[in-house]
Design a protein around this motif. Structure first.
Motif, PDB file in Angstrom:
ATOM      1  N   ARG A  62       0.831  -1.215   0.000  1.00 17.14           N
ATOM      2  CA  ARG A  62       0.000   0.000   0.000  1.00 17.14           C
ATOM      3  C   ARG A  62       0.861   1.260   0.000  1.00 17.14           C
ATOM      4  O   ARG A  62       0.469   2.282  -0.542  1.00 17.14           O
ATOM      5  CB  ARG A  62      -0.916   0.017   1.225  1.00 17.14           C
ATOM      6  N   GLN A  63       2.007   1.186   0.651  1.00 20.75           N
ATOM      7  CA  GLN A  63       2.883   2.350   0.786  1.00 20.75           C
ATOM      8  C   GLN A  63       3.919   2.455  -0.333  1.00 20.75           C
ATOM      9  O   GLN A  63       4.835   3.261  -0.244  1.00 20.75           O
ATOM     10  CB  GLN A  63       3.581   2.304   2.149  1.00 20.75           C
ATOM     11  N   TYR A  64       3.785   1.627  -1.368  1.00 19.32           N
ATOM     12  CA  TYR A  64       4.698   1.659  -2.509  1.00 19.32           C
ATOM     13  C   TYR A  64       6.133   1.311  -2.095  1.00 19.32           C
ATOM     14  O   TYR A  64       7.092   1.827  -2.652  1.00 19.32           O
ATOM     15  CB  TYR A  64       4.706   3.046  -3.158  1.00 19.32           C
ATOM     16  N   LYS A  65       6.288   0.445  -1.136  1.00 14.51           N
ATOM     17  CA  LYS A  65       7.612   0.041  -0.661  1.00 14.51           C
ATOM     18  C   LYS A  65       7.900  -1.390  -1.112  1.00 14.51           C
ATOM     19  O   LYS A  65       6.978  -2.178  -1.304  1.00 14.51           O
ATOM     20  CB  LYS A  65       7.677   0.116   0.866  1.00 14.51           C
TER      21      LYS A  65
ATOM     22  N   ASP B 241       3.461   1.497  -9.036  1.00 10.55           N
ATOM     23  CA  ASP B 241       4.818   2.046  -8.917  1.00 10.55           C
ATOM     24  C   ASP B 241       5.796   1.426  -9.898  1.00 10.55           C
ATOM     25  O   ASP B 241       6.614   2.135 -10.479  1.00 10.55           O
ATOM     26  CB  ASP B 241       5.338   1.903  -7.483  1.00 10.55           C
TER      27      ASP B 241
ATOM     28  N   PHE C  94       3.275   3.788 -13.584  1.00 11.52           N
ATOM     29  CA  PHE C  94       3.957   5.083 -13.547  1.00 11.52           C
ATOM     30  C   PHE C  94       5.144   5.155 -14.515  1.00 11.52           C
ATOM     31  O   PHE C  94       5.219   6.085 -15.330  1.00 11.52           O
ATOM     32  CB  PHE C  94       4.395   5.414 -12.116  1.00 11.52           C
TER      33      PHE C  94
ATOM     34  N   GLN D  72      -2.541  -0.943  -4.069  1.00 14.96           N
ATOM     35  CA  GLN D  72      -2.024   0.407  -4.281  1.00 14.96           C
ATOM     36  C   GLN D  72      -3.111   1.349  -4.791  1.00 14.96           C
ATOM     37  O   GLN D  72      -3.908   0.982  -5.648  1.00 14.96           O
ATOM     38  CB  GLN D  72      -0.855   0.386  -5.265  1.00 14.96           C
ATOM     39  N   ILE D  73      -3.081   2.572  -4.259  1.00 15.61           N
ATOM     40  CA  ILE D  73      -3.997   3.626  -4.676  1.00 15.61           C
ATOM     41  C   ILE D  73      -3.159   4.690  -5.380  1.00 15.61           C
ATOM     42  O   ILE D  73      -2.087   5.071  -4.878  1.00 15.61           O
ATOM     43  CB  ILE D  73      -4.730   4.222  -3.453  1.00 15.61           C
ATOM     44  N   PRO D  74      -3.605   5.186  -6.537  1.00 16.17           N
ATOM     45  CA  PRO D  74      -2.810   6.186  -7.252  1.00 16.17           C
ATOM     46  C   PRO D  74      -2.501   7.404  -6.382  1.00 16.17           C
ATOM     47  O   PRO D  74      -3.381   7.953  -5.732  1.00 16.17           O
ATOM     48  CB  PRO D  74      -3.698   6.575  -8.442  1.00 16.17           C
ATOM     49  N   LYS D  75      -1.208   7.823  -6.385  1.00 17.37           N
ATOM     50  CA  LYS D  75      -0.792   9.002  -5.608  1.00 17.37           C
ATOM     51  C   LYS D  75      -1.015  10.290  -6.379  1.00 17.37           C
ATOM     52  O   LYS D  75      -1.009  11.351  -5.780  1.00 17.37           O
ATOM     53  CB  LYS D  75       0.684   8.993  -5.250  1.00 17.37           C
ATOM     54  N   SER D  76      -1.101  10.205  -7.682  1.00 12.49           N
ATOM     55  CA  SER D  76      -1.289  11.374  -8.527  1.00 12.49           C
ATOM     56  C   SER D  76      -1.829  10.886  -9.875  1.00 12.49           C
ATOM     57  O   SER D  76      -1.846   9.674 -10.123  1.00 12.49           O
ATOM     58  CB  SER D  76       0.039  12.115  -8.716  1.00 12.49           C
TER      59      SER D  76
ATOM     60  N   TYR E  60      -0.097   8.118 -11.908  1.00 15.27           N
ATOM     61  CA  TYR E  60      -0.196   6.720 -11.493  1.00 15.27           C
ATOM     62  C   TYR E  60      -1.521   6.087 -11.905  1.00 15.27           C
ATOM     63  O   TYR E  60      -1.776   4.935 -11.580  1.00 15.27           O
ATOM     64  CB  TYR E  60      -0.045   6.608  -9.972  1.00 15.27           C
TER      65      TYR E  60
END
Length: 179
Positions: free
Chosen positions: A23-26, A132, A136, A156-160, A163
């Motif tokens: 979820r945190q793109y890690k 990610d 992207f 994952q949820i798009p950050k912008s 994405y």
């Protein structure tokens, strides 16, 4: 995993930590290892890998209309594994992080795959599950993008807007209705 047991962590605890990292793109496994100070990693068990049930018929149908390729963060032997699963024949280009020496989301692996395929970015469609690593970077190069909502990437949820994929499906089979 002895270190996890010593900390009182269950397999489900580890699974939830992997979900949260996603979820945190890690990086999923590395993030969990660092969080708990694990020094031993569980060996990868390739024999547990399986294809989605609809992979063969979907790839067969798509390969009749399109030139297909693979861009993957994978260990050595990707093409051999695809041959063992009897699906390598559907692909004309293979760009594995092991072979190329860089991993997604590095644009170099995407450029390498496009070069192998002899394809301009604006004529290519990147299909992937992770915002990610797949969506992207492909969009940044000018590729069209399609997200499959499966696996940890579905969390994952798009950050912008960068994405947000051009298309989204929930299964491989659904590709046949949108392409």
């Amino acid at each position: 995993m002895p270190e996890a047991k010593a900390l009182g962590l269950t397999p489900m605890d580890i699974f939830h930590e992997i979900e949260e990292a996603s979820r945190q793109y890690k990086p999923q496994f590395r993030t969990v290892m660092e969080k708990y100070g694990f020094t031993l990693s569980v060996p990868y068990r390739g024999e547990l890998e399986t294809l989605y049930p609809d992979a063969n018929p979907v790839l067969n149908a798509l390969s009749q209309k399109y030139s297909l390729g693979v861009i993957a963060n994978q260990a050595q032997g990707l093409q051999k594994r695809l041959e063992e699963w009897h699906i390598a024949r559907y692909f004309s280009a293979f760009a594995s992080s092991w072979d190329v020496g860089v991993s997604k989301p590095d644009p170099a692996i995407f450029r390498y795959a496009l070069s192998l395929a002899g394809c301009a970015p604006e004529r290519a469609l990147m299909i992937g599950d992770r915002l990610d690593n797949d969506i992207f970077p492909a969009k940044a190069l000018g590729m069209k993008t399609l997200r499959i909502m499966q696996g940890f990437g579905a969390l994952q949820i798009p950050k912008s807007p960068d994405y947000i994929p051009d298309l989204t499906v929930c299964s491989l089979k659904e590709l046949l209705t949108v392409l």
